[in-house]
Motif scaffolding. Structure first.
Motif, mmCIF file in Angstrom:
data_model
loop_
_atom_site.group_PDB
_atom_site.id
_atom_site.type_symbol
_atom_site.label_atom_id
_atom_site.label_comp_id
_atom_site.label_asym_id
_atom_site.label_seq_id
_atom_site.Cartn_x
_atom_site.Cartn_y
_atom_site.Cartn_z
ATOM 1 N N GLY A 129 42.573 22.720 51.863
ATOM 2 C CA GLY A 129 43.200 22.980 50.572
ATOM 3 C C GLY A 129 42.985 24.398 50.094
ATOM 4 O O GLY A 129 42.443 25.251 50.793
ATOM 5 N N ALA A 130 43.432 24.630 48.864
ATOM 6 C CA ALA A 130 43.343 25.946 48.247
ATOM 7 C C ALA A 130 42.990 25.770 46.780
ATOM 8 O O ALA A 130 43.215 24.716 46.179
ATOM 9 N N GLY A 131 42.432 26.805 46.204
ATOM 10 C CA GLY A 131 42.057 26.747 44.804
ATOM 11 C C GLY A 131 41.976 28.127 44.205
ATOM 12 O O GLY A 131 42.135 29.153 44.890
ATOM 13 N N ILE A 132 41.714 28.165 42.920
ATOM 14 C CA ILE A 132 41.580 29.434 42.229
ATOM 15 C C ILE A 132 40.679 29.238 41.019
ATOM 16 O O ILE A 132 40.688 28.178 40.382
ATOM 17 N N GLY A 133 39.863 30.239 40.715
ATOM 18 C CA GLY A 133 38.975 30.195 39.566
ATOM 19 C C GLY A 133 39.005 31.514 38.823
ATOM 20 O O GLY A 133 39.306 32.567 39.402
ATOM 21 N N LEU A 134 38.687 31.453 37.546
ATOM 22 C CA LEU A 134 38.671 32.649 36.702
ATOM 23 C C LEU A 134 37.326 32.757 35.990
ATOM 24 O O LEU A 134 36.748 31.747 35.575
ATOM 25 N N ASN A 135 36.830 33.975 35.853
ATOM 26 C CA ASN A 135 35.625 34.265 35.086
ATOM 27 C C ASN A 135 35.931 35.369 34.075
ATOM 28 O O ASN A 135 36.624 36.337 34.401
ATOM 29 N N PHE A 136 35.422 35.207 32.868
ATOM 30 C CA PHE A 136 35.553 36.226 31.833
ATOM 31 C C PHE A 136 34.160 36.629 31.382
ATOM 32 O O PHE A 136 33.262 35.779 31.285
ATOM 33 N N GLY A 137 33.967 37.924 31.068
ATOM 34 C CA GLY A 137 32.640 38.365 30.677
ATOM 35 C C GLY A 137 32.635 39.521 29.700
ATOM 36 O O GLY A 137 33.559 40.342 29.686
ATOM 37 N N HIS B 175 29.371 33.620 43.606
ATOM 38 C CA HIS B 175 30.320 34.725 43.547
ATOM 39 C C HIS B 175 29.668 36.062 43.212
ATOM 40 O O HIS B 175 30.372 37.043 42.944
ATOM 41 N N GLY B 176 28.346 36.114 43.197
ATOM 42 C CA GLY B 176 27.631 37.371 43.067
ATOM 43 C C GLY B 176 27.951 38.137 41.796
ATOM 44 O O GLY B 176 27.967 37.580 40.695
ATOM 45 N N ASP B 177 28.220 39.429 41.944
ATOM 46 C CA ASP B 177 28.486 40.293 40.787
ATOM 47 C C ASP B 177 29.706 39.844 39.998
ATOM 48 O O ASP B 177 29.819 40.142 38.802
ATOM 49 N N PHE B 178 30.615 39.123 40.630
ATOM 50 C CA PHE B 178 31.847 38.729 39.963
ATOM 51 C C PHE B 178 31.660 37.525 39.040
ATOM 52 O O PHE B 178 32.596 37.140 38.344
ATOM 53 N N ARG B 179 30.454 36.938 39.039
ATOM 54 C CA ARG B 179 30.155 35.880 38.085
ATOM 55 C C ARG B 179 29.984 36.459 36.681
ATOM 56 O O ARG B 179 30.128 35.754 35.690
ATOM 57 N N SER B 180 29.635 37.726 36.592
ATOM 58 C CA SER B 180 29.490 38.430 35.309
ATOM 59 C C SER B 180 30.371 39.672 35.345
ATOM 60 O O SER B 180 29.879 40.799 35.513
ATOM 61 N N PRO B 181 31.687 39.509 35.225
ATOM 62 C CA PRO B 181 32.601 40.639 35.442
ATOM 63 C C PRO B 181 32.439 41.775 34.452
ATOM 64 O O PRO B 181 32.837 42.909 34.742
ATOM 65 N N GLY B 182 31.852 41.522 33.292
ATOM 66 C CA GLY B 182 31.630 42.606 32.344
ATOM 67 C C GLY B 182 30.693 43.671 32.874
ATOM 68 O O GLY B 182 30.718 44.818 32.420
ATOM 69 N N ARG B 183 29.848 43.332 33.860
ATOM 70 C CA ARG B 183 28.883 44.275 34.434
ATOM 71 C C ARG B 183 29.494 45.200 35.482
ATOM 72 O O ARG B 183 28.844 46.146 35.930
ATOM 73 N N LEU B 184 30.711 44.947 35.895
ATOM 74 C CA LEU B 184 31.301 45.745 36.970
ATOM 75 C C LEU B 184 31.373 47.230 36.632
ATOM 76 O O LEU B 184 31.399 48.074 37.531
ATOM 77 N N VAL B 185 31.407 47.578 35.332
ATOM 78 C CA VAL B 185 31.471 48.989 34.938
ATOM 79 C C VAL B 185 30.210 49.747 35.322
ATOM 80 O O VAL B 185 30.230 50.975 35.421
ATOM 81 N N ASP B 186 29.097 49.032 35.545
ATOM 82 C CA ASP B 186 27.820 49.682 35.864
ATOM 83 C C ASP B 186 27.435 49.582 37.332
ATOM 84 O O ASP B 186 26.313 49.923 37.702
ATOM 85 N N ILE B 187 28.346 49.064 38.166
ATOM 86 C CA ILE B 187 28.002 48.840 39.578
ATOM 87 C C ILE B 187 28.815 49.769 40.468
ATOM 88 O O ILE B 187 30.038 49.866 40.320
ATOM 89 N N GLU B 188 28.138 50.455 41.363
ATOM 90 C CA GLU B 188 28.788 51.294 42.373
ATOM 91 C C GLU B 188 28.176 50.945 43.720
ATOM 92 O O GLU B 188 27.021 51.280 43.998
ATOM 93 N N LYS B 189 28.900 50.223 44.563
ATOM 94 C CA LYS B 189 28.356 49.892 45.876
ATOM 95 C C LYS B 189 29.470 49.506 46.828
ATOM 96 O O LYS B 189 30.545 49.047 46.412
ATOM 97 N N THR B 190 29.188 49.718 48.094
ATOM 98 C CA THR B 190 30.091 49.314 49.160
ATOM 99 C C THR B 190 29.284 48.554 50.206
ATOM 100 O O THR B 190 28.252 49.041 50.676
ATOM 101 N N ILE B 191 29.726 47.366 50.535
ATOM 102 C CA ILE B 191 29.078 46.563 51.571
ATOM 103 C C ILE B 191 30.077 46.417 52.715
ATOM 104 O O ILE B 191 31.074 45.706 52.592
ATOM 105 N N HIS B 192 29.825 47.126 53.806
ATOM 106 C CA HIS B 192 30.719 47.026 54.959
ATOM 107 C C HIS B 192 30.571 45.673 55.655
ATOM 108 O O HIS B 192 31.561 45.106 56.137
#
Length: 425
Positions: free
Chosen positions: A273-281, A32-49
């Motif tokens: 099927g379908a699923g859902i997961g949550l990460n906290f950081g 899940h890339g950057d979303f595995r450590s959601p606390g870091r999102l405040v320091d990331i600025e990027k767009t991947i088209h």
């Protein structure tokens, strides 16, 4: 938008998961890339088209098997022959499918119609002489071995040292992270194979076999500083839908021997099927070039499915899977340090998740090699960097350019080779 997606996945799960479900552990093979450590999102600025990633890494034994499936099992065939030669009449009465399979390969296979004592005597002679002869043929011996495995018979002395671990992964993705919030959309197609071509998980305790999975997932996350530029907290949610099928190694062996690889899917069940997961950081950043994160991953992560067999495809006859698939949670601690042209990232994790596996399935081995992960990047210039990484028994040497990354892969536990490529625009 995030609430709508989460509610939609919860609704799907509530429909396909019966109340009397059994909980079965499974793995999450999607990074899940950057979303595995959601606390870091405040320091990331990027767009991947548009992003593209492909990886293949395989034991040399698996490559030898795909090239020459007969010679890969020379030693194992002799073990199977000795095992079958030593069996008494009750074994053969309880395994008529083996008699049928071996008789279809060789019309000279002994018949029980001649009497029990004579049959056992002929069996001993058959597996010590004719079965190992040039006339019988090495290809027929390998077919016979695969048929024995298909019947659920694995001789106790059979070595599982014939590697078979081949991981294939293909991903298309895109997304955006800005001002502490972000999203991405990913399509993953991957093959997760067993560690050995002679491995067997047929007792229902583990999701046995080689799993081929197509998964469409979305990551949505948000984070904010609770202490300006020092301490941040974040959360991410990962709804997904998936399509999966599994096949046994015996099916793979027979399909390769017959040069009909697609036949491994002829009698499978197919799961949707379908699923859902949550990460906290949490991220703590004592200085601009140094940060520490603590993440609670897959807390929880649940999946449910419906399924149909290959024979029911035309009839669209669907069945409710009575299992809830549970990805064990994990706690990971990570440090990141940028020092001039050097960029270092180290992580300690996969302790809690392995303990959960071990508690529920005692025979599952705890691997200390899975705990540490490290990646070192050296900037040779503004447009080219070198990287060296270790995780999950794999060592990767990489070359990083502006939109392109390539890695050479090997393993620490056995002789393996692999490559990976990534492009982002």
């Amino acid at each position: 938008m995030m609430k709508r997606i989460v509610l939609s996945v919860i609704l799907i799960l509530s429909i396909i998961l019966p109340l009397n479900s059994a909980v079965i552990m499974t793995k999450d093979n999607v990074d899940h890339g950057d979303f595995r450590s959601p606390g870091r999102l405040v320091d990331i600025e990027k767009t991947i088209h548009f992003g593209f990633e492909a990886e293949i890494v395989s034991d040399i034994d698996e490559l030898d098997f795909l090239t020459d499936p007969v010679s890969a099992f020379d030693d194992s065939v002799e073990v199977v022959a000795d095992y079958l030669a030593s069996q008494d009449i009750s074994f053969w009465y309880h395994n008529p499918d083996i008699i049928s399979a071996l008789s279809s390969i060789d019309s000279a296979f002994p018949s029980m119609s001649d009497g029990e004592d004579l049959f056992i005597a002929e069996i001993k002679d058959y597996f010590k002489s004719r079965f190992l002869s040039d006339e019988y043929g090495s290809a027929n011996r390998t077919h016979a071995m695969a048929d024995v495995f298909s019947s659920g018979i694995y001789p106790p002395l059979l070595s599982s040292s014939v590697g078979g671990d081949m991981d294939l992964a293909f991903r298309l993705y895109g997304g955006k992270i800005s001002h502490g919030s972000g999203w991405d959309l990913r399509f993953d197609l991957y093959l997760d194979s067993l560690d050995s071509l002679l491995a067997s998980y047929k007792d229902g305790e583990y999701e046995y076999g080689n799993n081929l999975v197509a998964e469409l997932s979305m990551n949505i996350g948000s984070a904010e500083y609770v202490i300006d530029d020092v301490l941040s907290v974040g959360i991410s949610v990962s709804p997904n839908i998936f399509f999966k099928t599994s096949f046994l190694n015996s099916d793979l062996i027979n399909a390769r021997l017959d040069d009909q690889i697609l036949s491994i899917f002829a009698s499978n069940n197919y799961y949707f099927g379908a699923g859902i997961g949550l990460n906290f950081g949490i991220m703590y950043k004592p200085q601009e070039n140094l940060s520490f994160t603590l993440d609670l991953r897959n807390a929880p992560s649940m999946r449910g499915a419906i399924y149909f067999s290959a024979q029911e495809i035309n009839d669209l006859k669907l069945h409710a899977d009575k299992n809830i698939y549970f990805v064990p949670p994990d706690i990971a601690a990570t440090v990141r340090w940028d020092y001039g042209v050097w960029h270092i990232e180290g992580e300690i994790g996969d302790i809690l998740s392995q303990l959960v596996w071990k508690y529920n399935i005692p025979r599952m081995a705890f691997s200390w090699q899975y705990i540490p992960k490290i990646k070192v990047i050296y900037d040779m210039s503004e447009t080219l960097s070198l990287s060296l990484a270790y995780e999950y028994d794999k060592i990767a040497l990489g070359f990083i350019m502006e939109h392109f990354t390539a890695e050479l892969l090997t393993k620490t536990d056995n002789f393996a080779f692999g490559i990976s490529m990534l492009c982002e625009f």
